[in-house]
Design an enzyme around this catalytic site. Structure first.
Site, short mmCIF file in Angstrom:
data_model
loop_
_atom_site.label_atom_id
_atom_site.label_comp_id
_atom_site.label_asym_id
_atom_site.label_seq_id
_atom_site.Cartn_x
_atom_site.Cartn_y
_atom_site.Cartn_z
N LYS A 113 -11.23 16.96 26.88
CA LYS A 113 -10.21 16.64 25.87
C LYS A 113 -10.30 17.61 24.70
CE LYS A 113 -9.62 11.72 26.89
NZ LYS A 113 -9.80 10.36 26.41
N LYS A 198 -6.78 14.63 38.87
CA LYS A 198 -6.61 13.19 38.67
C LYS A 198 -5.21 12.88 38.11
CE LYS A 198 -8.42 11.40 35.08
NZ LYS A 198 -9.16 10.89 33.95
N LYS A 201 -2.28 10.08 32.25
CA LYS A 201 -1.19 9.78 31.29
C LYS A 201 -0.80 11.02 30.52
CE LYS A 201 -3.33 5.40 30.00
NZ LYS A 201 -4.23 4.95 28.95
P1 TYM Z 1 -7.80 4.80 29.90
O1 TYM Z 1 -6.73 4.12 29.18
O2 TYM Z 1 -7.82 6.29 29.91
O3 TYM Z 1 -7.85 4.33 31.42
C1 TYM Z 1 -7.77 2.97 31.76
C2 TYM Z 1 -8.41 2.70 33.10
O4 TYM Z 1 -7.73 3.42 34.13
C3 TYM Z 1 -8.68 4.14 34.91
N1 TYM Z 1 -8.02 5.37 35.40
C4 TYM Z 1 -7.90 5.67 36.69
N2 TYM Z 1 -8.31 5.04 37.81
C5 TYM Z 1 -8.00 5.62 39.00
N3 TYM Z 1 -7.31 6.79 39.10
C6 TYM Z 1 -6.89 7.45 38.01
N4 TYM Z 1 -6.20 8.59 38.13
C7 TYM Z 1 -7.18 6.89 36.73
N5 TYM Z 1 -6.91 7.28 35.45
C8 TYM Z 1 -7.43 6.33 34.65
C9 TYM Z 1 -9.82 4.44 33.95
O5 TYM Z 1 -11.02 4.70 34.65
C10 TYM Z 1 -9.88 3.14 33.17
O6 TYM Z 1 -10.62 2.16 33.88
N6 TYM Z 1 -12.31 4.79 28.08
C11 TYM Z 1 -11.47 3.85 28.78
C12 TYM Z 1 -10.97 2.75 27.88
C13 TYM Z 1 -12.05 1.86 27.33
C14 TYM Z 1 -12.84 0.94 28.07
C15 TYM Z 1 -13.67 0.30 27.10
C16 TYM Z 1 -12.93 0.65 29.42
C17 TYM Z 1 -12.40 1.73 26.02
N7 TYM Z 1 -13.37 0.79 25.88
C18 TYM Z 1 -14.60 -0.66 27.50
C19 TYM Z 1 -13.88 -0.32 29.79
C20 TYM Z 1 -14.69 -0.95 28.85
C21 TYM Z 1 -10.31 4.62 29.43
O7 TYM Z 1 -10.50 5.54 30.13
O8 TYM Z 1 -9.11 4.22 29.22
#
Ligand code: TYM
Length: 336
Positions: A113, A198, A201
């Site tokens: 990032k 991957k 978003k």
């Molecule tokens: P975020 O919003 O980027 O992603 C949310 C969830 O989606 C999963 N993910 C995917 N899974 C499969 N294939 C993909 N291409 C893909 N892209 C995203 C991510 O692994 C995630 O589970 N850092 C976290 C947010 C967070 C969080 C937490 C999660 C903040 N605090 C505490 C668990 C516990 C995140 O990546 O969000």
């Protein structure tokens, strides 16, 4: 017997796509009856990248509504906004003071990032995983269902918890060490335009992903245009055909069919025959979610009441853990 506890969250940045759904929400829904669940919208994380204050709140409501639309049940689960519970920010500060700087500098997502954001890298981006650790540790979560890209952040969370317990709470550990819950299939959904990257978003091309709220026409168009290869016959096995493996996995998960059924159905198909099947399965899978989403969004009073009671339930646990952390660190406590 008391149920084990689950915590997870999603950032309100951009559109939720089927990677987010298959990697996380789908698994929350599937296993929610076996756990006591806390699902937050991690809006504090959303400001680690440049963001628009005009849309932050609205995007957060959208994610909460999608949690409900995808099937999160309020009997088993509590839904809340991270920013509504000050303990998340406060614990982050306390954990910052036990986290070595180089642990954060080693995080793959930070490096990726930081390259993307160029000049715009703030301290919050580096600190992102400590806030995530605070989210998890506040609730003494046993399991954290996430996609594969979050594995390193979960390992860091365990390291921070272990270090805190070792330094300040040797006799009676304050934090439970959480485990990541990562599914065998769908934990890493790949981009529609490049099977080696991957689905994300933040990809500038909307054609690279299917968003949960995309219309049927748009889903058809995206799948029609998605990258494939020149071979006939579709298989999960070929390592050198990343798009093939990704699209077959999507078909399996969207249609709900078993792997063997998909193998039998698709082994002799060409892409022209397969793509309409995938489009149809995806549209049908997302249809009820979209209907429910619009229903929830049309009743803001209800959604706010869900978030208010989620906040109140979550705060009880978060505040208890925070008090234990502060006591272990030696802060003074005023009586009354
Ligand atoms: P975020 O919003 O980027 O992603 C949310 C969830 O989606 C999963 N993910 C995917 N899974 C499969 N294939 C993909 N291409 C893909 N892209 C995203 C991510 O692994 C995630 O589970 N850092 C976290 C947010 C967070 C969080 C937490 C999660 C903040 N605090 C505490 C668990 C516990 C995140 O990546 O969000």
């Amino acid at each position: 017997m008391t149920k084990k506890r689950v915590l997870s969250g999603i950032q309100p940045t951009g559109n939720l796509h089927i990677g987010n759904y298959l990697g996380s929400i789908r698994n929350w829904v599937e296993h929610q009856h076996n756990y006591e669940n806390y699902f937050c919208v991690v809006d504090l994380h959303a400001i680690t990248a440049p963001h628009d204050p005009q849309t932050l709140a609205e995007n957060s409501y959208t994610i909460a509504a999608l949690y409900l639309a995808c099937g999160i049940s309020l009997e088993d689960s509590c839904i809340f906004f991270q920013s509504h519970i000050p303990a998340h920010s406060e614990l982050t500060w306390l954990l910052n003071c036990v986290t070595p700087l180089n642990w954060l500098q080693d995080m793959i997502q930070f490096k990726e990032k930081a390259i993307k954001q160029g000049e715009n890298v703030n301290v919050g981006l580096l600190d992102y995983p400590v806030l995530m650790a605070a989210d998890i540790l506040l609730y003494q979560a046993d399991k954290v269902p996430v996609g594969e890209d979050q594995k390193q952040h979960l390992e860091l969370t365990r390291d921070i918890a272990g270090r805190f317990n070792h330094q300040y709470a040797k006799q009676s550990p304050v934090f439970k060490l959480p485990e990541a819950l990562i599914q065998a299939d769908g934990a890493r959904v790949m981009s529609l335009t490049d099977g080696t990257r991957k689905m994300s978003k933040s990809d500038p091309s909307d054609l690279s992903r299917i968003n949960l709220l995309d219309s049927a026409d748009l889903i058809q168009k995206k799948i029609k245009k998605c990258k494939t290869d020149l071979e006939r016959g579709l298989t999960f096995e070929a390592i050198d055909r990343p798009e093939c493996r990704n699209l077959l996995t999507l078909y399996m998960l969207m249609s709900g069919k078993s792997k063997q059924t998909v193998v039998n159905e698709c082994q002799d198909l060409g892409w022209g025959q397969f793509k309409p099947l995938l489009a149809e399965a995806t549209i049908e899978h997302l249809r009820p979610i979209q209907v429910k989403y619009h229903e929830v969004m049309s009743d803001k009073t209800y959604l706010e009441s869900v978030l208010r009671s989620g906040r109140d339930r979550a705060a009880l646990i978060a505040d208890r853990t925070l008090a234990e952390v502060k006591a272990a660190l030696g802060f003074s406590i005023l009586n009354g």
